[in-house]
Design a protein around this motif. Sequence first.
Motif, PDB file in Angstrom:
ATOM      1  N   PRO A 132       0.802  -1.229   0.000  1.00  0.00           N
ATOM      2  CA  PRO A 132       0.000   0.000   0.000  1.00  0.00           C
ATOM      3  C   PRO A 132       0.834   1.278   0.000  1.00  0.00           C
ATOM      4  CG  PRO A 132      -0.334  -1.256   2.044  1.00  0.00           C
ATOM      5  CD  PRO A 132       0.497  -2.105   1.127  1.00  0.00           C
ATOM      6  N   MET A 133       2.054   1.234   0.578  1.00  0.00           N
ATOM      7  CA  MET A 133       2.798   2.479   0.768  1.00  0.00           C
ATOM      8  C   MET A 133       4.132   2.450   0.016  1.00  0.00           C
ATOM      9  SD  MET A 133       0.517   3.617   2.744  1.00  0.00           S
ATOM     10  CE  MET A 133       0.995   5.124   3.538  1.00  0.00           C
ATOM     11  N   LEU A 134       4.321   3.413  -0.891  1.00  0.00           N
ATOM     12  CA  LEU A 134       5.627   3.607  -1.534  1.00  0.00           C
ATOM     13  C   LEU A 134       6.179   4.902  -0.937  1.00  0.00           C
ATOM     14  CD1 LEU A 134       7.596   2.634  -3.800  1.00  0.00           C
ATOM     15  CD2 LEU A 134       6.371   4.174  -5.345  1.00  0.00           C
ATOM     16  N   ALA A 135       7.010   4.762   0.092  1.00  0.00           N
ATOM     17  CA  ALA A 135       7.482   5.948   0.825  1.00  0.00           C
ATOM     18  C   ALA A 135       8.879   6.335   0.321  1.00  0.00           C
ATOM     19  CB  ALA A 135       7.460   5.661   2.327  1.00  0.00           C
ATOM     20  N   THR A 136       9.955   5.825   0.950  1.00  0.00           N
ATOM     21  CA  THR A 136      11.286   6.071   0.373  1.00  0.00           C
ATOM     22  C   THR A 136      11.477   5.212  -0.882  1.00  0.00           C
ATOM     23  OG1 THR A 136      12.357   4.271   1.583  1.00  0.00           O
ATOM     24  CG2 THR A 136      12.281   6.429   2.678  1.00  0.00           C
ATOM     25  N   GLY A 137      10.677   4.149  -0.972  1.00  0.00           N
ATOM     26  CA  GLY A 137      10.819   3.209  -2.093  1.00  0.00           C
ATOM     27  C   GLY A 137      11.760   2.059  -1.782  1.00  0.00           C
ATOM     28  N   GLY A 138      12.430   2.129  -0.628  1.00  0.00           N
ATOM     29  CA  GLY A 138      13.424   1.096  -0.290  1.00  0.00           C
ATOM     30  C   GLY A 138      12.839  -0.315  -0.309  1.00  0.00           C
ATOM     31  N   SER A 139      11.655  -0.479   0.269  1.00  0.00           N
ATOM     32  CA  SER A 139      11.069  -1.829   0.357  1.00  0.00           C
ATOM     33  C   SER A 139      10.684  -2.344  -1.028  1.00  0.00           C
ATOM     34  CB  SER A 139       9.830  -1.810   1.266  1.00  0.00           C
ATOM     35  OG  SER A 139      10.150  -1.285   2.520  1.00  0.00           O
ATOM     36  N   ALA A 140       9.994  -1.515  -1.803  1.00  0.00           N
ATOM     37  CA  ALA A 140       9.547  -1.965  -3.130  1.00  0.00           C
ATOM     38  C   ALA A 140      10.742  -2.214  -4.048  1.00  0.00           C
ATOM     39  CB  ALA A 140       8.604  -0.929  -3.739  1.00  0.00           C
ATOM     40  N   LEU A 161      -0.734   4.641  -1.948  1.00  0.00           N
ATOM     41  CA  LEU A 161      -0.162   5.982  -1.886  1.00  0.00           C
ATOM     42  C   LEU A 161       1.307   5.917  -2.260  1.00  0.00           C
ATOM     43  CD1 LEU A 161      -1.533   7.451   1.469  1.00  0.00           C
ATOM     44  CD2 LEU A 161      -2.425   7.754  -0.849  1.00  0.00           C
ATOM     45  N   ALA A 162       1.735   6.908  -3.038  1.00  0.00           N
ATOM     46  CA  ALA A 162       3.155   6.990  -3.410  1.00  0.00           C
ATOM     47  C   ALA A 162       3.668   8.384  -3.075  1.00  0.00           C
ATOM     48  CB  ALA A 162       3.311   6.716  -4.903  1.00  0.00           C
ATOM     49  N   ALA A 163       4.862   8.438  -2.515  1.00  0.00           N
ATOM     50  CA  ALA A 163       5.535   9.725  -2.304  1.00  0.00           C
ATOM     51  C   ALA A 163       6.423   9.988  -3.515  1.00  0.00           C
ATOM     52  CB  ALA A 163       6.390   9.659  -1.034  1.00  0.00           C
ATOM     53  N   PRO A 164       6.647  11.264  -3.846  1.00  0.00           N
ATOM     54  CA  PRO A 164       7.533  11.557  -4.993  1.00  0.00           C
ATOM     55  C   PRO A 164       8.913  10.911  -4.828  1.00  0.00           C
ATOM     56  CG  PRO A 164       6.398  13.548  -4.233  1.00  0.00           C
ATOM     57  CD  PRO A 164       6.064  12.472  -3.248  1.00  0.00           C
ATOM     58  N   GLU A 165       9.398  10.854  -3.585  1.00  0.00           N
ATOM     59  CA  GLU A 165      10.720  10.255  -3.330  1.00  0.00           C
ATOM     60  C   GLU A 165      10.732   8.767  -3.702  1.00  0.00           C
ATOM     61  OE1 GLU A 165       8.886  12.134  -1.341  1.00  0.00           O
ATOM     62  OE2 GLU A 165      10.090  13.462  -0.077  1.00  0.00           O
ATOM     63  N   GLY A 166       9.637   8.074  -3.381  1.00  0.00           N
ATOM     64  CA  GLY A 166       9.544   6.641  -3.683  1.00  0.00           C
ATOM     65  C   GLY A 166       9.449   6.386  -5.176  1.00  0.00           C
ATOM     66  N   ILE A 167       8.682   7.245  -5.845  1.00  0.00           N
ATOM     67  CA  ILE A 167       8.553   7.092  -7.308  1.00  0.00           C
ATOM     68  C   ILE A 167       9.918   7.272  -7.958  1.00  0.00           C
ATOM     69  CG2 ILE A 167       7.593   8.182  -9.372  1.00  0.00           C
ATOM     70  CD1 ILE A 167       5.064   8.795  -7.703  1.00  0.00           C
ATOM     71  N   LYS A 168      10.663   8.291  -7.500  1.00  0.00           N
ATOM     72  CA  LYS A 168      11.986   8.559  -8.085  1.00  0.00           C
ATOM     73  C   LYS A 168      12.919   7.356  -7.869  1.00  0.00           C
ATOM     74  CE  LYS A 168      15.476  12.242  -8.032  1.00  0.00           C
ATOM     75  NZ  LYS A 168      16.602  11.773  -7.263  1.00  0.00           N
ATOM     76  N   ASP A 200       0.603   4.450   9.502  1.00  0.00           N
ATOM     77  CA  ASP A 200       1.281   3.167   9.294  1.00  0.00           C
ATOM     78  C   ASP A 200       0.262   2.143   8.783  1.00  0.00           C
ATOM     79  OD1 ASP A 200       2.238   0.451   9.899  1.00  0.00           O
ATOM     80  OD2 ASP A 200       3.963   1.515  10.709  1.00  0.00           O
ATOM     81  N   ALA A 201       0.404   1.766   7.529  1.00  0.00           N
ATOM     82  CA  ALA A 201      -0.606   0.917   6.894  1.00  0.00           C
ATOM     83  C   ALA A 201      -0.746  -0.435   7.609  1.00  0.00           C
ATOM     84  CB  ALA A 201      -0.259   0.710   5.430  1.00  0.00           C
ATOM     85  N   GLY A 202       0.384  -1.039   7.974  1.00  0.00           N
ATOM     86  CA  GLY A 202       0.335  -2.342   8.647  1.00  0.00           C
ATOM     87  C   GLY A 202      -0.386  -2.236   9.986  1.00  0.00           C
ATOM     88  N   ASP A 203      -0.047  -1.231  10.757  1.00  0.00           N
ATOM     89  CA  ASP A 203      -0.691  -1.056  12.060  1.00  0.00           C
ATOM     90  C   ASP A 203      -2.185  -0.802  11.907  1.00  0.00           C
ATOM     91  OD1 ASP A 203       1.597  -1.473  13.513  1.00  0.00           O
ATOM     92  OD2 ASP A 203       2.067   0.656  13.764  1.00  0.00           O
ATOM     93  N   ARG A 204      -2.557  -0.029  10.914  1.00  0.00           N
ATOM     94  CA  ARG A 204      -3.984   0.283  10.756  1.00  0.00           C
ATOM     95  C   ARG A 204      -4.768  -0.922  10.243  1.00  0.00           C
ATOM     96  NH1 ARG A 204      -5.724   5.827   8.558  1.00  0.00           N
ATOM     97  NH2 ARG A 204      -7.564   5.100   9.687  1.00  0.00           N
TER      98      ARG A 204
END
Length: 209
Positions: A132-140, A161-168, A200-204
């Motif tokens: 669900p979450m593309l934040a820094t992108g590290g995990s994906a 949801l994607a952050a610009p940092e994760g997309i980059k 936090d998607a996992g927590d929610r």
Amino acid sequence: MSKVHVIDHPLVQHKLTIIRNKETGPKEFRELVNEIALLLAYEVTRDLPLEEVEVETPICKTKGYTVAGKKLGLVPILRAGLGMVDGILQLIPTAKVGHIGLYRDPETLQPVEYYCKLPSDSHERDLIAIDPMLATGGSAVAAISFLKKYGCASVKLMCLLAAPEGIKAMQEAHSDVDIYTAAIDEKLDSRAYIVPGLGDAGDRLFGTK
Ligand code: PRP
Ligand code: URA
């Protein structure tokens, strides 16, 4: 360069707004995440190839179409990716499901891998990595590098949801992987949470906070 598809369908945006609300509890959150995932899956599969077949209706024979080409595989990134799997399987019930376990170290923000089980024919499938979450992108980025190491060449990424940092980061690491998301948010905060995000998607999803 990979494409970023923002699925701005009104139903997706409506449901997304409810899950962003901090008052939405785990039961409703889970249901809505699955519903959004199903709607996103409709767009992710839009370019599936078709083959012509003959079908006999109660009236006459006619031309029809069935999905052709490679079979599909879903790869949720544990744990939060699990929250999207059932919704997608409602649309694509024959997809096989592999799992990659990664968590983001809260100090270093680096992905730490702890589990991987993929269908044995993953390399022959069109895969959809799910988180669900593309934040820094590290995990994906790490999960998709892992899939490529196993010979999987056809991968798309589905997130909410994607952050610009994760997309980059994704585009730099995997320029062949298209990203499908319900929204691109503004930025990351100092703890690398997506702003405005949904927390936090996992927590929610699992009520762990
Ligand atoms: C969350 C989320 C992503 C990752 C995104 O998982 O589900 O996997 O963070 O952050 P990144 O783009 O900066 O890597 P988390 O590490 O919280 O693990 P969890 O799903 O087990 O809660
Ligand atoms: N992981 C989450 O669950 N939420 C964020 O905002 C960032 C990473």
